[in-house]
Design a protein around this motif. Structure first.
Motif, mmCIF file in Angstrom:
data_model
loop_
_atom_site.group_PDB
_atom_site.id
_atom_site.type_symbol
_atom_site.label_atom_id
_atom_site.label_comp_id
_atom_site.label_asym_id
_atom_site.label_seq_id
_atom_site.Cartn_x
_atom_site.Cartn_y
_atom_site.Cartn_z
ATOM 1 N N SER A 73 0.847 -1.191 0.000
ATOM 2 C CA SER A 73 0.000 0.000 0.000
ATOM 3 C C SER A 73 0.885 1.245 0.000
ATOM 4 O O SER A 73 2.095 1.169 0.144
ATOM 5 C CB SER A 73 -0.907 0.004 1.234
ATOM 6 N N GLY A 74 0.238 2.388 -0.161
ATOM 7 C CA GLY A 74 0.983 3.641 -0.130
ATOM 8 C C GLY A 74 1.317 4.188 -1.502
ATOM 9 O O GLY A 74 2.067 5.159 -1.621
ATOM 10 N N ALA A 75 0.746 3.591 -2.544
ATOM 11 C CA ALA A 75 0.999 4.067 -3.908
ATOM 12 C C ALA A 75 -0.235 4.755 -4.489
ATOM 13 O O ALA A 75 -0.312 4.970 -5.694
ATOM 14 C CB ALA A 75 1.414 2.908 -4.808
ATOM 15 N N TYR A 76 -1.200 5.100 -3.634
ATOM 16 C CA TYR A 76 -2.440 5.759 -4.041
ATOM 17 C C TYR A 76 -3.201 4.911 -5.065
ATOM 18 O O TYR A 76 -3.818 5.431 -5.984
ATOM 19 C CB TYR A 76 -2.160 7.178 -4.567
ATOM 20 N N ASN A 77 -3.134 3.608 -4.856
ATOM 21 C CA ASN A 77 -3.881 2.648 -5.659
ATOM 22 C C ASN A 77 -5.169 2.339 -4.899
ATOM 23 O O ASN A 77 -5.133 1.741 -3.817
ATOM 24 C CB ASN A 77 -3.038 1.386 -5.863
ATOM 25 N N LEU A 78 -6.290 2.763 -5.452
ATOM 26 C CA LEU A 78 -7.561 2.642 -4.747
ATOM 27 C C LEU A 78 -7.879 1.209 -4.375
ATOM 28 O O LEU A 78 -8.329 0.921 -3.262
ATOM 29 C CB LEU A 78 -8.695 3.223 -5.607
ATOM 30 N N GLU A 107 1.935 6.626 4.188
ATOM 31 C CA GLU A 107 0.749 6.478 5.045
ATOM 32 C C GLU A 107 -0.377 7.433 4.666
ATOM 33 O O GLU A 107 -1.538 7.206 5.010
ATOM 34 C CB GLU A 107 1.131 6.691 6.514
ATOM 35 N N LYS A 108 -0.066 8.505 3.940
ATOM 36 C CA LYS A 108 -1.112 9.449 3.529
ATOM 37 C C LYS A 108 -2.066 8.835 2.520
ATOM 38 O O LYS A 108 -3.159 9.356 2.302
ATOM 39 C CB LYS A 108 -0.473 10.704 2.941
ATOM 40 N N SER A 109 -1.668 7.731 1.910
ATOM 41 C CA SER A 109 -2.524 7.037 0.951
ATOM 42 C C SER A 109 -3.612 6.215 1.636
ATOM 43 O O SER A 109 -4.577 5.797 0.991
ATOM 44 C CB SER A 109 -1.657 6.130 0.066
ATOM 45 N N PHE A 110 -3.473 5.992 2.948
ATOM 46 C CA PHE A 110 -4.398 5.149 3.701
ATOM 47 C C PHE A 110 -5.770 5.801 3.773
ATOM 48 O O PHE A 110 -5.900 6.996 4.056
ATOM 49 C CB PHE A 110 -3.841 4.926 5.107
ATOM 50 N N LYS A 116 -5.368 6.191 14.275
ATOM 51 C CA LYS A 116 -5.728 4.985 15.027
ATOM 52 C C LYS A 116 -4.660 3.893 14.950
ATOM 53 O O LYS A 116 -4.594 3.023 15.817
ATOM 54 C CB LYS A 116 -7.060 4.445 14.494
ATOM 55 N N TYR A 117 -3.790 3.958 13.917
ATOM 56 C CA TYR A 117 -2.841 2.881 13.674
ATOM 57 C C TYR A 117 -1.414 3.415 13.636
ATOM 58 O O TYR A 117 -1.176 4.604 13.460
ATOM 59 C CB TYR A 117 -3.179 2.167 12.359
ATOM 60 N N HIS A 118 -0.483 2.482 13.788
ATOM 61 C CA HIS A 118 0.934 2.853 13.699
ATOM 62 C C HIS A 118 1.458 2.450 12.321
ATOM 63 O O HIS A 118 1.174 1.363 11.838
ATOM 64 C CB HIS A 118 1.745 2.143 14.781
ATOM 65 N N PHE A 119 2.211 3.341 11.686
ATOM 66 C CA PHE A 119 2.753 3.087 10.358
ATOM 67 C C PHE A 119 4.273 3.084 10.403
ATOM 68 O O PHE A 119 4.888 3.835 11.163
ATOM 69 C CB PHE A 119 2.297 4.172 9.369
ATOM 70 N N LEU A 120 4.861 2.242 9.569
ATOM 71 C CA LEU A 120 6.298 2.329 9.335
ATOM 72 C C LEU A 120 6.558 2.075 7.862
ATOM 73 O O LEU A 120 5.729 1.519 7.161
ATOM 74 C CB LEU A 120 7.083 1.362 10.220
#
Length: 231
Positions: A73-78, A107-110, A116-120
């Motif tokens: 995730s994170g590639a702005y793929n719906l 993480e901005k793509s989420f 609410k969640y932790h991202f790395l």
């Protein structure tokens, strides 16, 4: 629940793929026919009613306090982002007290609540341009795997040999590296909502070796089922 979106749905209004859903505990499968009604907003804010196939399976794991999701995730793929949010819903229904960490490229793509969640960051992530940052990502990934009780891989087309400019060997090596530490620390692994977009039989054989008999594997198409059954 697991939300299935066709591969060509990226950056367009969400559409649900009409596919049978298969659960494989290695080579045994059960059909899932339940439908869940929900709404999803597209980028312009318009809502669309969706009927989503749900896989009903009572995953029993006591003391599951930390879950680590590794999905591309994170590639702005719906499509990828919808799959991720539906996976989180499925996991939260079964482990309401668990803390969820998500590996992502951005993480901005989420689409969900980012607070609410932790991202790395995924490792590797543009390693040639940012070698020292990737060293940090590497150790963060190892630490997160070590402290997690459950590792979730996928969903989407994360295994492939048909993407131009991306070699199958590189793709396979990266996933082997991530899974190595999961195996080393004896973590429970779920492959959730994945598709095996691997055409060459020699590559299929190599890919099949990364799965173990105690893994839970949920694929999103019949072709992936047949590949797993072959080996």
């Amino acid at each position: 629940m697991v939300l299935f979106v066709p591969h060509d749905a990226r950056n367009t209004r969400p559409e649900i793929a009409r596919r049978e859903v298969f659960f494989i505990k290695f080579f045994s499968k059960n059909k899932a026919n339940t439908l869940y009604k929900t709404k999803v907003k597209n980028r312009k804010g318009f809502e669309k009613n969706l009927q989503v196939p749900i896989f009903q399976y009572n995953l029993r794991m006591k003391n599951t306090k930390n879950i680590f999701i590794m999905v591309l995730s994170g590639a702005y793929n719906l499509g990828d982002e919808l799959i991720l949010t539906s996976e989180i819903d499925w996991l939260e229904n079964r482990f309401p007290e668990a803390k969820i960490t998500i590996a992502t490229y951005d993480e901005k793509s989420f689409l969900g609540d980012q607070e609410k969640y932790h991202f790395l960051s995924f490792f590797p992530n543009n390693i040639k341009k940012f070698p020292f940052q990737n060293l940090k990502y590497f150790f963060q990934t190892i630490w997160t795997i070590w402290k997690s009780d459950l590792i979730v891989i996928g969903g989407g087309g994360i295994f492939f040999d048909n993407e131009p400019g991306i070699s199958f060997q590189k793709n396979l090596f990266e996933w082997k590296l991530r899974l190595f530490f999961s195996r080393l620390f004896r973590k429970k692994v779920i492959f959730m909502g994945i598709s095996l977009e691997v055409k060459k039989e020699e590559n299929q054989k190599k890919l099949a070796k990364i799965f173990q008999k105690n893994d839970l594997i949920l694929v999103r198409d019949t072709r992936s089922t047949e590949i797993l059954k072959k080996f």
